[in-house]
Design an enzyme around this catalytic site. Structure first.
Site, PDB file in Angstrom:
ATOM      1  N   ASP A   1       0.830  -1.196   0.000  1.00 41.75           N
ATOM      2  CA  ASP A   1       0.000   0.000   0.000  1.00 41.75           C
ATOM      3  C   ASP A   1       0.871   1.255   0.000  1.00 41.75           C
ATOM      4  O   ASP A   1       1.904   1.314   0.680  1.00 41.75           O
ATOM      5  CB  ASP A   1      -0.890  -0.026   1.241  1.00 41.75           C
ATOM      6  CG  ASP A   1      -1.947   1.047   1.249  1.00 41.75           C
ATOM      7  OD1 ASP A   1      -2.712   1.126   0.270  1.00 41.75           O
ATOM      8  OD2 ASP A   1      -2.021   1.805   2.234  1.00 41.75           O
TER       9      ASP A   1
ATOM     10  N   GLU B   1       1.649  -0.409  -4.955  1.00 41.46           N
ATOM     11  CA  GLU B   1       0.679   0.619  -5.310  1.00 41.46           C
ATOM     12  C   GLU B   1       1.470   1.899  -5.579  1.00 41.46           C
ATOM     13  O   GLU B   1       1.745   2.684  -4.678  1.00 41.46           O
ATOM     14  CB  GLU B   1      -0.336   0.849  -4.193  1.00 41.46           C
ATOM     15  CG  GLU B   1      -1.397   1.866  -4.598  1.00 41.46           C
ATOM     16  CD  GLU B   1      -2.190   2.433  -3.438  1.00 41.46           C
ATOM     17  OE1 GLU B   1      -3.300   2.945  -3.683  1.00 41.46           O
ATOM     18  OE2 GLU B   1      -1.704   2.392  -2.288  1.00 41.46           O
TER      19      GLU B   1
END
Length: 546
Positions: free
Chosen positions: A215, A279
């Site tokens: 993330d 990401e």
């Protein structure tokens, strides 16, 4: 990369070397919305375990799970309170072990979502940092003195458009949060933080995960001097302009690459191969390519191609992004193509404006491009954003929309497995955590050979079975306006009509391998009439394959 042949050689070598994601298909499971096994209206690992056969028969190679670690749920798992265990609300350790065993038995790899940019404010690390400013944990987070006027240290903004700094009244210092105030950012300049996450990686690798989706991979390191972010130039895409600012200093710092070089070293020791998927929230393909590293100093194995997701869904725009992405990649890198996830409107809504035939064409394009493909749960169904009334909003970004953000809940509504109350997602008498949409259910689509699901499965099956579609390079060919025409490998040609009307295209001799509106084995040659949103894959005759 310098040539299309180089990409094909990269894919073939990677596949031969055990990197299954070269030509592989990944599938994102937003666990809260996939399947509920205990009747509380929230999806869980037990529910996912019960649906693994669906994923296996769909033809995916790996599943990426949204965060499964304990969380107060102010951001639905992206606020981690403990990196070492599985959230009891999702079934806990026993459910995770059962899921992993069943996934392995079914040939599915499991990636977990790792959230290293920030923790929950309830994490013991942060609680210790707040309780005692002299604690070593204080340096694990980003605390700073106020400006002379008592305001925040700089102009950085969080994901809601508000200041990224919150005052700690006890000490008079501010702490940094690029997302909600309940998600304090870690200080990645601190070697103790780096060592802690290396241990977390090793721990989960020991438990058998197939890799990690990282993330906010682009955002771990912030400018050490805390310089103000500059204003975004006019016309900057809203996905990278936060409250009118470019995150030049609050993210995307060059020092982040040191972290991924080290992580790659750790993960590369494991067999079978494990994957690092970042990401990487950048639009520039050259900037994206940096996160892959180089052949001599590799970093991430796959990078989220935000530029592709942010593209206009017309043929010329998509071709431009595809070609510039591939051209920018370093030798040995594998592109990743996707159109939806839990943070952005589903492609059936955002790109196809609710037209499920157009959504199918765009999913088919993703599946037929070279490299790795990533589907978000429901993409294979033509699933559109659901309707979530204000009183049902659960997304904190929708509840704190100071910067013009809107709720992400519509792209997170639960999967409808069957018609009727509960929709096979939860018990018939239970209200799901978010309302269901109104797209045809999985059961209904499985019973219909013309459904979006049936046709998506046919394309996936062809992708898996045909070497050109697994490890072939790509070469775009001339086509009418609105049509993408490209050669994969030596003997496979793809036609995707994204125009609003029918188009006639030149076609070499061959037979239809798979199509969204045609039966396989149909002979074609000379010209081919394509309906709007039609996709055709042709197995070229040997005389045409050159």
């Amino acid at each position: 990369m310098d040539s299309v042949d180089e990409l094909g050689a990269t894919l073939a070598a990677a596949r031969a070397g055990g990197r299954w994601w070269a030509g592989g298909l990944l599938y994102q499971v937003y666990v809260w919305s996939f399947a509920d096994s205990d009747g509380d209206g929230l999806g869980d690992l037990g529910g996912l375990r019960q649906r693994l056969d669906y994923l296996r028969t769909l033809g995916v190679d790996a599943i990426w799970l949204s965060p499964i670690m304990p969380s107060p749920r102010t951001d639905w798992g992206y606020d981690v309170a403990d990196y070492d265990v599985v959230d009891p609300a999702l079934g806990g350790e026993a459910a995770f072990r059962g899921l992993m065993a069943d996934a392995e038995a079914g040939g599915l790899r499991v990636l977990i979502d790792l959230v290293p940019n920030h923790t929950s404010d309830q994490h013991p690390w942060f609680q210790e940092a707040l309780a005692d400013p002299s604690s070593p944990r204080r340096a694990w987070y980003v605390f700073a003195e106020p400006r002379a006027d008592g305001g925040p240290p700089n102009n950085w903004v969080d994901a809601t458009g508000s200041s990224a700094w919150t005052l700690d009244p006890a000490s008079g210092q501010y702490y940094l949060h690029n997302f909600l105030p309940t998600q304090p950012d870690l200080n990645w300049w601190n070697p103790e933080v780096r060592a802690a996450f290396e241990a977390i990686l090793e721990e989960w690798l020991e438990r058998g995960v197939g890799g990690f989706r990282i993330d906010v991979a682009h955002g771990l390191v912030k400018d050490a001097l805390g310089r103000d972010d500059p204003p975004a130039p006019p016309g900057t895409h809203p996905w990278i302009a936060w409250a009118g600012k470019l995150k030049r200093y609050s993210a995307n710092r060059p020092e982040v690459h040191e972290i991924y070089r080290r992580w790659h070293e750790l993960v590369a020791k494991w067999e079978p191969a494990r994957v690092l998927l970042g990401e990487t929230w950048v639009l520039d393909p050259i900037e994206l390519a940096r996160y892959y590293g180089s052949a001599e100093a590799p970093e991430l194995d796959l990078c989220l191609n935000v530029g592709f997701m942010a593209s206009e869904p017309d043929a010329s725009s998509l071709r431009r992004v595809i070609e510039t992405t591939i051209a920018a990649l370093p030798v040995g890198a594998i592109p990743l193509w996707t159109g939806s996830n839990h943070d952005v409107s589903r492609l059936a809504t955002r790109w196809a404006h609710g037209d499920r035939e157009r959504a199918l064409a765009l999913v088919a394009l993703i599946l037929l491009l070279p490299g790795a493909a990533l589907l978000y749960a429901g993409d294979e169904l033509g699933m559109r954003d659901g309707s979530v009334p204000p009183e049902r909003v659960r997304d904190p970004m929708g509840q704190h929309a100071d910067g013009g953000n809107v709720s992400r809940d519509p792209c997170r509504t639960p999967i409808r497995w069957q018609p009727g109350p509960g929709a096979g997602f939860t018990a018939p008498s239970v209200e799901p955590w978010l309302p269901f949409g109104d797209d045809p259910s999985v059961e209904e689509q499985l019973a219909d050979p013309t459904s979006v699901l049936a046709r998506t499965k046919a394309i996936i099956a062809s992708r898996r079975a045909r070497e050109d579609l697994v490890v072939g390079g790509i070469r775009f060919l001339d086509a009418p306006e609105g049509v993408l025409r490209f050669r994969r490998g030596t003997q496979t040609e793809v036609y995707v009509n994204l125009a609003d009307g029918d188009r006639t295209v030149d076609v070499d001799g061959g037979r239809v391998l798979v199509g969204t509106r045609r039966r396989g084995s149909e002979r074609v040659g000379g010209t081919l009439q394509l309906a709007s949103s039609e996709v055709v894959v042709v197995d070229l005759d040997e005389s045409s394959a050159s």
